[in-house]
Design a protein around this motif. Structure first.
Motif, mmCIF file in Angstrom:
data_model
loop_
_atom_site.group_PDB
_atom_site.id
_atom_site.type_symbol
_atom_site.label_atom_id
_atom_site.label_comp_id
_atom_site.label_asym_id
_atom_site.label_seq_id
_atom_site.Cartn_x
_atom_site.Cartn_y
_atom_site.Cartn_z
ATOM 1 N N ASP A 320 90.894 54.988 -3.933
ATOM 2 C CA ASP A 320 90.617 55.190 -2.508
ATOM 3 C C ASP A 320 91.365 56.401 -1.959
ATOM 4 N N ARG A 321 92.596 56.624 -2.420
ATOM 5 C CA ARG A 321 93.356 57.785 -1.957
ATOM 6 C C ARG A 321 92.683 59.090 -2.373
ATOM 7 N N ILE A 323 89.431 59.544 -3.066
ATOM 8 C CA ILE A 323 88.184 59.698 -2.312
ATOM 9 C C ILE A 323 88.471 60.140 -0.882
ATOM 10 N N HIS A 324 89.486 59.552 -0.269
ATOM 11 C CA HIS A 324 89.827 59.932 1.103
ATOM 12 C C HIS A 324 90.269 61.396 1.177
ATOM 13 N N ALA A 325 91.125 61.822 0.243
ATOM 14 C CA ALA A 325 91.588 63.213 0.248
ATOM 15 C C ALA A 325 90.428 64.170 0.026
ATOM 16 N N ARG A 326 89.578 63.857 -0.921
ATOM 17 C CA ARG A 326 88.410 64.708 -1.197
ATOM 18 C C ARG A 326 87.493 64.801 0.014
ATOM 19 N N ASP A 327 87.128 63.660 0.572
ATOM 20 C CA ASP A 327 86.162 63.639 1.676
ATOM 21 C C ASP A 327 86.733 64.259 2.942
ATOM 22 N N SER A 328 88.030 64.063 3.183
ATOM 23 C CA SER A 328 88.615 64.670 4.373
ATOM 24 C C SER A 328 88.691 66.188 4.232
ATOM 25 N N GLU A 346 81.579 55.970 -8.497
ATOM 26 C CA GLU A 346 82.268 55.095 -7.552
ATOM 27 C C GLU A 346 81.534 53.772 -7.347
ATOM 28 N N HIS A 365 96.025 71.008 4.726
ATOM 29 C CA HIS A 365 95.480 69.749 4.203
ATOM 30 C C HIS A 365 96.404 69.162 3.138
#
Length: 472
Positions: A320-321, A323-328, A346, A365
């Protein structure tokens, strides 16, 4: 499987298979502080006898450990794949390394240097000897569940210390299996496993005579402070925000292959994984295309196959970390240079994320400011060689930096100017050598001690004066 009696019910250790989370390898109650205390006390009682057997007997025991691990090679490689999601080929390599580590340290006591001097006046001898600290507390991570305990336990044991290991919960089955193998080779209580969570590590760090920690920077700092307050030596191994620098005269195809492998190998979770790719302006177009090609064959896949390079992440939280970093980053204006963000992996049962290399990531970022453990990295452009060095050194506590160039003068200059514990020229950031010391730059926690430096860490120097009797 319990190593200790008296485990408490408020610290449950559960180890899942990252590629199939419904597959639970182990579930047990973690040690209480009282149980850890008793383990350290047993180790302290066993230590004098272990030292007294002599260096030759301890060396022979380490050789037998290496033989036992080699005999269980395929079984243990399969356990690594199942418990921590390490791709099969890499799991086999880790076992080969673990065997080599035990055999290497088995021979060091006979080779360890000892200084002998003449007294400043009169006859006699002045000499130095290395003596063990007592009980070594090893707090280890899940990244190398068999090699990491080995490269700390082997030198500690051969020097005459006894050992208590607190493994990461995610690698508990590997640690307990290692203890089973060693049980038939070394005496009781000389090496013990203390499974559990942070409270176990904190208790062990507060009791052991020498402490080695592998994990996060924050906890590593706390461990060093706690050890320092007791006057106890401590070493830590923490993660690095590692950079790969590509200069215009590099072999771009080779550099791209090395960089892609260092981003994606073991799902980008190694402490030496590449997190930042820094390209000097004129090489960027050619490097972009080479990286796109290199990533095509590196999607996440079942780690049980010999073709796998990128397997699952260690946990759902870790996935989840990433995916969150990538998507943000994408939401902030970054775009995908190489890899896949369509999320096909996923949706799988395991904790998979396909590798991705991003470009135009904002400077502020998280991906540019700190290490994200996973198969995600950032490509950035600089104007010249000096800019590349500055950019590489801007990362927080780099463990490794790599430089890709055919210019020997620039390579030698970079070796002096890069602030990293290890500089690898025309090689991936991954691949630390256990035969050589690796000391962190500008970090009070300081160490990844290897080779003879490890023997020094697990011992103290004793100076001895031997003088003839003087007649009355």
């Amino acid at each position: 499987m319990n190593i200790f009696p008296g485990l408490v019910a408020d610290s449950v250790v559960i180890s899942h298979n990252p590629s199939d989370p419904n597959d639970v390898l182990i579930e047990l109650y973690g040690c209480s502080p009282e149980t850890v205390t008793r383990a350290v006390q047993r180790a302290a009682r066993a230590q004098p006898a272990w030292l007294a057997v002599g260096a030759a007997a301890r060396s022979a025991a380490l050789h037998r450990v290496g033989d036992a691990l080699e005999a269980a090679h395929e079984e243990l490689a399969g356990l690594l794949v199942r418990e921590v999601g390490k791709p099969l080929t890499e799991a086999r390599e880790e076992l080969t390394r673990a065997v080599a580590i035990w055999r290497y340290y088995a021979r060091l006591p006979q080779e360890a240097p000892r200084a002998v001097h003449e007294p400043t006046s009169g006859p006699g001898l002045l000499l130095t000897r290395r003596r063990p600290h007592g009980v070594a507390g090893l707090i280890t991570s899940w990244h190398f569940p068999l090699a990491a305990p080995s490269w700390n336990a082997a030198p500690a044991l051969v020097a005459g210390n006894t050992v208590v290991v607190k493994p990461a919960p995610e690698a508990t089955a590997c640690a307990l299996r290692l203890a089973e193998i060693l049980k038939g080779v070394i005496p009781p209580d000389v090496l013990q496993i203390a499974p559990g969570g942070p409270e176990v590590g904190a208790t062990l760090a507060g009791l052991a005579d020498v402490v080695s920690f592998t994990g996060s920077s924050e906890v590593g700092t706390a461990v060093v402070c706690a050890a320092a307050s007791r006057g106890v030596p401590a070493q830590t191994e923490v993660s690095g925000h590692n950079a790969a620098v590509v200069l215009p005269d590099a072999n771009v195809a080779r550099a791209a292959a090395d960089i892609a492998a260092a981003i994606t190998g073991y799902a980008g979770q190694k402490r030496t994984s590449t997190k930042r790719v820094i390209a000097v302006d004129s090489v960027l177009p050619k490097l972009r295309e080479a990286l796109r090609q290199a990533f095509q064959s590196l999607s996440a896949r079942d780690p049980n196959t010999t073709e796998a390079v990128c397997g699952p992440l260690i946990s759902k939280a870790a996935r989840d970390r990433v995916i969150h970093a990538r998507d943000s980053a994408l939401a902030s204006g970054a775009h995908v240079l190489a890899g896949d963000t369509r999320g096909r992996c996923e949706q799988a049962a395991g904790w998979y994320v396909d590798p991705v290399l991003l470009e135009n990531v904002p400077d502020d970022h998280d991906l540019n400011r700190r290490r994200i453990s996973g198969p995600v990295a950032v490509l950035s452009k600089v104007e010249d060689f000096d800019g590349a060095i500055r950019a590489a050194n801007s990362g927080r506590c780099a463990v490794v930096s790599s430089l890709h160039t055919s210019d020997l003068e620039k390579a030698l200059t970079a070796v002096d100017r890069l602030n990293a514990a290890m500089v690898r020229v025309n090689a991936p950031t991954t691949g630390a050598e256990f035969l050589l010391p690796l000391e962190r730059e500008k970090d009070p926690r300081k160490v990844w001690e290897k080779e003879r430096a490890t023997m020094d860490f697990y011992t103290s120097t004793r100076t001895v004066s031997l003088l003839p009797t003087v007649s009355a």
